[in-house]
Write a protein that holds these residues in place. Structure first.
Motif, PDB file in Angstrom:
ATOM      1  N   LEU A 151      81.610  34.097  -1.323  1.00 23.66           N
ATOM      2  CA  LEU A 151      82.023  35.265  -0.546  1.00 23.66           C
ATOM      3  C   LEU A 151      82.982  34.876   0.569  1.00 23.66           C
ATOM      4  O   LEU A 151      83.914  35.631   0.888  1.00 23.66           O
ATOM      5  N   LYS A 164      86.436  34.328  -1.150  1.00 24.34           N
ATOM      6  CA  LYS A 164      87.035  35.601  -1.538  1.00 24.34           C
ATOM      7  C   LYS A 164      87.403  36.432  -0.314  1.00 24.34           C
ATOM      8  O   LYS A 164      88.437  37.103  -0.300  1.00 24.34           O
ATOM      9  N   GLY A 165      86.570  36.386   0.709  1.00 22.49           N
ATOM     10  CA  GLY A 165      86.840  37.192   1.894  1.00 22.49           C
ATOM     11  C   GLY A 165      88.028  36.713   2.695  1.00 22.49           C
ATOM     12  O   GLY A 165      88.650  37.514   3.413  1.00 22.49           O
ATOM     13  N   MET A 198      85.646  49.513  -4.994  1.00 20.34           N
ATOM     14  CA  MET A 198      85.757  48.244  -5.703  1.00 20.34           C
ATOM     15  C   MET A 198      86.049  48.441  -7.188  1.00 20.34           C
ATOM     16  O   MET A 198      86.829  47.691  -7.788  1.00 20.34           O
ATOM     17  N   TYR A 245      91.379  43.229  -9.870  1.00 16.68           N
ATOM     18  CA  TYR A 245      90.860  41.967  -9.346  1.00 16.68           C
ATOM     19  C   TYR A 245      92.024  41.077  -8.898  1.00 16.68           C
ATOM     20  O   TYR A 245      92.981  40.842  -9.643  1.00 16.68           O
ATOM     21  N   ASN A 295      91.785  44.791  -3.387  1.00 14.96           N
ATOM     22  CA  ASN A 295      90.545  44.171  -3.831  1.00 14.96           C
ATOM     23  C   ASN A 295      90.123  43.057  -2.874  1.00 14.96           C
ATOM     24  O   ASN A 295      88.940  42.936  -2.525  1.00 14.96           O
ATOM     25  N   ASN A 296      91.093  42.274  -2.419  1.00 16.12           N
ATOM     26  CA  ASN A 296      90.772  41.179  -1.505  1.00 16.12           C
ATOM     27  C   ASN A 296      90.300  41.684  -0.142  1.00 16.12           C
ATOM     28  O   ASN A 296      89.429  41.071   0.486  1.00 16.12           O
ATOM     29  N   TRP A 324      86.734  42.496  -0.387  1.00 12.53           N
ATOM     30  CA  TRP A 324      85.950  41.267  -0.273  1.00 12.53           C
ATOM     31  C   TRP A 324      85.843  40.829   1.182  1.00 12.53           C
ATOM     32  O   TRP A 324      84.800  40.291   1.606  1.00 12.53           O
ATOM     33  N   SER A 325      86.888  41.067   1.946  1.00 15.44           N
ATOM     34  CA  SER A 325      86.842  40.730   3.377  1.00 15.44           C
ATOM     35  C   SER A 325      85.797  41.575   4.098  1.00 15.44           C
ATOM     36  O   SER A 325      85.117  41.097   5.012  1.00 15.44           O
ATOM     37  N   GLY A 341      83.117  42.615   2.683  1.00 11.72           N
ATOM     38  CA  GLY A 341      81.864  41.979   2.293  1.00 11.72           C
ATOM     39  C   GLY A 341      81.562  40.758   3.145  1.00 11.72           C
ATOM     40  O   GLY A 341      80.395  40.500   3.499  1.00 11.72           O
TER      41      GLY A 341
END
Length: 306
Positions: free
Chosen positions: A48, A51-52, A266, A271, A276-277, A280-281, A283
């Motif tokens: 995570l 990705k974040g 999401m 992806y 999408n990124n 993830w941030s 998250g």
């Protein structure tokens, strides 16, 4: 006689070996389980985190603007990625839900342990267990059917609002706070109560001046655990909060949370894309704030042991 003694000795040796073998196997199984938990936690955290951070490192999103801007328009000609309204919504519903559920949960715990210990638990305990077992979607559906129309009738809005999310979360975290508070108050040694009564204190004075101060770290732990539960809730809040991109002007206005925006968007992103990124941030922000809750709980637990 010697053969009998030898047989008994052999049996004792075999029994000892079996016990040692069983103890060694138990240690291996427990250690393996602990290692799996540690590895899973570290793996999810590292994944995570990677990705974040991609939105900031690869896509060039300004982290300061991401955290402070109120504009969220990831699909426009000039895309803007301001997550502050969602961060505010998550923190607002969590804190206000704790303000409602905290006193109610502690009050229920006091009732079950000090006011009516003989029959209080027989009535409240099954109710608390029932609330724990209700799925999130059912909470959301009930709120959608009852709370949202009620707010709509007595306000100028649509009913989908910050207040609806607060009420839903307050009910959802109430069992957590009540259960932990009840266990903490019930564990107080009786000599504290007896000493207070011997000095002439009333029941309420004993509760307010003696019992509650002695378990205050545990009560705060209960509230923080409830907040951690509320902060990560997605479905029930998403159904009633409105899911708008603007900052709410009051508790009767619609809002959005980090979890609701992630779950809504999401599945509609590609992806690896910038949108999408950035999700993830969000998250990653959820993970960091959850880690903050854990650190607070650890601090309160350490105070409780002193």
């Amino acid at each position: 006689m010697e053969s009998v003694a030898s047989t008994a000795k052999d049996r004792l040796i075999k029994s000892t070996k079996r016990k040692n073998h069983g103890e060694s196997s138990g240690k291996v199984i427990v250690t393996l389980a602990a290692l799996i938990i540690i590895a899973a936690t570290l793996s999810m955290t590292i994944f995570l985190s990677i990705k974040g951070m991609q939105a900031f490192i690869i896509n060039g999103v300004n982290p300061i603007e991401f955290l402070t801007s109120t504009e969220w328009n990831p699909t426009g000609e000039n895309p803007e990625f301001g997550a502050f309204p969602f961060i505010f919504g998550s923190l607002a519903v969590t804190l206000m839900a704790a303000l409602i559920a905290g006193p109610l949960g502690i009050g229920g715990a006091i009732f079950m342990t000090e006011i009516a210990p003989s029959w209080g638990r027989k009535i409240l305990q099954p109710i608390i267990e029932l609330l724990v077992g209700i799925p999130s979607v059912v909470y959301g559906f009930i709120a959608l059917t009852i709370i949202v129309p009620f707010i709509r009738d007595y306000s100028s809005g649509t009913g989908y609002s910050l207040l609806a999310g607060i009420i839903v979360l307050a009910v959802m975290i109430l069992p957590t706070i009540t259960t932990i508070s009840t266990d903490a108050i019930a564990a107080i040694p009786n000599h504290l109560r007896d000493g207070s009564y011997a000095l002439g204190a009333t029941r309420w004075q004993t509760i307010w001046k003696v019992l509650l101060p002695s378990v205050m770290p545990s009560l705060w732990t209960a509230i923080i655990l409830g907040m951690a539960r509320a902060f990560g809730e997605a479905l029930a809040v998403q159904m009633v909060i409105g899911n708008v991109r603007d900052l709410p002007g009051s508790i009767f206005d619609p809002s959005a949370t980090l979890t609701s925006i992630i779950t809504l968007n999401m599945g509609h992103t590609t992806y690896g894309s910038i949108e999408n990124n950035t999700l993830w941030s969000m998250g990653l922000i959820l993970l960091l704030i959850s880690l903050l809750f854990i650190l607070i709980i650890r601090f309160l637990s350490a105070r409780r042991k002193i």
